[in-house]
Design a protein around this motif. Structure first.
Motif, PDB file in Angstrom:
ATOM      1  N   ARG A 151     -64.762 100.909 -46.312  1.00 47.70           N
ATOM      2  CA  ARG A 151     -63.678 101.095 -45.333  1.00 47.70           C
ATOM      3  C   ARG A 151     -62.815 102.311 -45.672  1.00 47.70           C
ATOM      4  O   ARG A 151     -61.979 102.714 -44.869  1.00 47.70           O
ATOM      5  CB  ARG A 151     -62.815  99.840 -45.259  1.00 47.70           C
ATOM      6  N   LYS A 168     -56.210 102.245 -38.585  1.00 45.57           N
ATOM      7  CA  LYS A 168     -57.654 102.190 -38.701  1.00 45.57           C
ATOM      8  C   LYS A 168     -58.224 103.603 -38.796  1.00 45.57           C
ATOM      9  O   LYS A 168     -57.709 104.525 -38.175  1.00 45.57           O
ATOM     10  CB  LYS A 168     -58.250 101.494 -37.468  1.00 45.57           C
ATOM     11  N   ARG A 221     -56.594  87.343 -54.178  1.00 48.44           N
ATOM     12  CA  ARG A 221     -57.356  87.906 -53.074  1.00 48.44           C
ATOM     13  C   ARG A 221     -58.359  88.908 -53.626  1.00 48.44           C
ATOM     14  O   ARG A 221     -58.023  89.711 -54.498  1.00 48.44           O
ATOM     15  CB  ARG A 221     -56.434  88.586 -52.058  1.00 48.44           C
ATOM     16  N   SER A 280     -64.240  93.164 -46.402  1.00 49.53           N
ATOM     17  CA  SER A 280     -63.035  92.422 -46.044  1.00 49.53           C
ATOM     18  C   SER A 280     -62.481  91.672 -47.252  1.00 49.53           C
ATOM     19  O   SER A 280     -63.157  91.485 -48.266  1.00 49.53           O
ATOM     20  CB  SER A 280     -63.337  91.433 -44.916  1.00 49.53           C
ATOM     21  N   ALA A 321     -61.597  91.764 -52.867  1.00 45.89           N
ATOM     22  CA  ALA A 321     -62.196  92.644 -51.862  1.00 45.89           C
ATOM     23  C   ALA A 321     -62.924  93.794 -52.541  1.00 45.89           C
ATOM     24  O   ALA A 321     -62.519  94.255 -53.604  1.00 45.89           O
ATOM     25  CB  ALA A 321     -61.131  93.203 -50.920  1.00 45.89           C
ATOM     26  N   HIS A 338     -59.146  93.920 -56.358  1.00 44.12           N
ATOM     27  CA  HIS A 338     -59.888  94.709 -55.387  1.00 44.12           C
ATOM     28  C   HIS A 338     -60.693  95.806 -56.074  1.00 44.12           C
ATOM     29  O   HIS A 338     -60.314  96.291 -57.139  1.00 44.12           O
ATOM     30  CB  HIS A 338     -58.929  95.371 -54.392  1.00 44.12           C
ATOM     31  N   PRO A 356     -63.446  97.023 -50.804  1.00 44.92           N
ATOM     32  CA  PRO A 356     -63.188  97.713 -49.539  1.00 44.92           C
ATOM     33  C   PRO A 356     -63.667  99.159 -49.486  1.00 44.92           C
ATOM     34  O   PRO A 356     -63.293  99.899 -48.562  1.00 44.92           O
ATOM     35  CB  PRO A 356     -61.657  97.669 -49.455  1.00 44.92           C
ATOM     36  N   GLU A 394     -69.283  94.079 -45.696  1.00 46.08           N
ATOM     37  CA  GLU A 394     -68.167  93.717 -44.817  1.00 46.08           C
ATOM     38  C   GLU A 394     -66.877  94.412 -45.262  1.00 46.08           C
ATOM     39  O   GLU A 394     -66.070  94.823 -44.431  1.00 46.08           O
ATOM     40  CB  GLU A 394     -67.958  92.206 -44.806  1.00 46.08           C
TER      41      GLU A 394
END
Length: 257
Positions: free
Chosen positions: A135, A253, A128, A164, A130, A108, A132, A162
């Motif tokens: 965010r 969030k 995975r 994500s 990302a 990430h 981010p 995005e």
């Protein structure tokens, strides 16, 4: 008890194995890891006996990016750190050795910079990926040129806007990694096969070929590194970053979502 070093290094003939070693933090960049990498990269730059560098993470993860505990700092310290991060990716890319990233688990944010600065990247199916930062109220300043170089601008734009998480097959389709293996054993097999192929090449010819690839064009235009470092500093000191990082730690969030 002696604390484990943040970067582990071992050697098998011409192959240097480098392991990011902060497994309890998913190998986030902090705790002296960046400084240890900088020293190692400087050493490797002048090592004519090393031909390949394999970069991994300990504990089932590659690298979760900058440790958010270390985001807060004085503006001068932030700017120096951000410059150092960008220079670190460039130094990794400019090594005379062939660099292979072997990715498991999280890759990430800043971890993506290492993936894209490597010459060859493989992923296990559990990997995975990302970017981010938006965010968290931050910007992907240091990794953005490397994402664009690896994926192309349209795919990089989608990933960073995005914010994500994407899985390993999606990372392959979008051009982040060269191949995906079903598991750790398959990942090791991919690395071993590439080591056999790469070491058929003459050392000087490999280094010169990498130099020619760099000569095709810079990763970013003049002035980008300084502008990117300043941009990260502005957002890191703002209210969005405070809220975004707090929301991440509290597993909720942020107020803008």
């Amino acid at each position: 008890m002696t604390e484990a070093p943040p970067v582990l290094v071992s050697r098998e003939g011409p192959v240097v194995h480098v392991t990011l070693n902060r497994p309890t933090r998913r190998n986030a960049i902090g705790g002296g890891m960046g400084e240890a990498l900088d020293a190692l990269l400087e050493e490797l730059r002048g090592d004519s006996t090393a031909r390949v560098v394999v970069l991994r993470g300990a504990g089932g993860h590659f690298c979760a990016g900058l440790d958010l505990k270390e985001v807060a700092a004085s503006p001068d310290a932030q700017q120096a750190r951000n410059r150092a991060i960008g220079a670190r990716y460039l130094a990794l890319s400019e090594l005379p050795q062939v660099v292979i990233a072997a990715v498991e688990g999280a890759a990430h944010a800043g971890g993506l910079g290492f993936v894209c600065a490597a010459d060859i990247a493989f992923a296990a199916s559990d990997a995975r990926f990302a970017a981010p930062e938006v965010r968290r109220g931050l910007v992907p300043a240091q990794i953005l040129p490397w994402l664009v170089r690896r994926m192309g601008r349209p795919q990089a734009a989608r990933l960073v806007l995005e914010g994500s998480v994407i899985d390993a097959p999606a990372a392959f389709r979008r051009g982040l990694v060269h191949e995906v293996a079903p598991d750790r054993a398959g990942l090791d097999a991919l690395v071993a096969a590439t080591l056999r192929e790469v070491t058929q090449g003459a050392p000087l010819a490999l280094a010169e070929t990498k130099a020619l690839l760099r000569a095709l064009g810079p990763v970013s235009p003049d002035g980008y590194a300084e502008a990117g470092a300043a941009s990260f500093g502005r957002t890191a000191n703002g209210p969005e970053a405070r809220e975004g990082i707090a929301a991440f730690r509290e597993k909720r969030k942020p107020n803008w979502a």
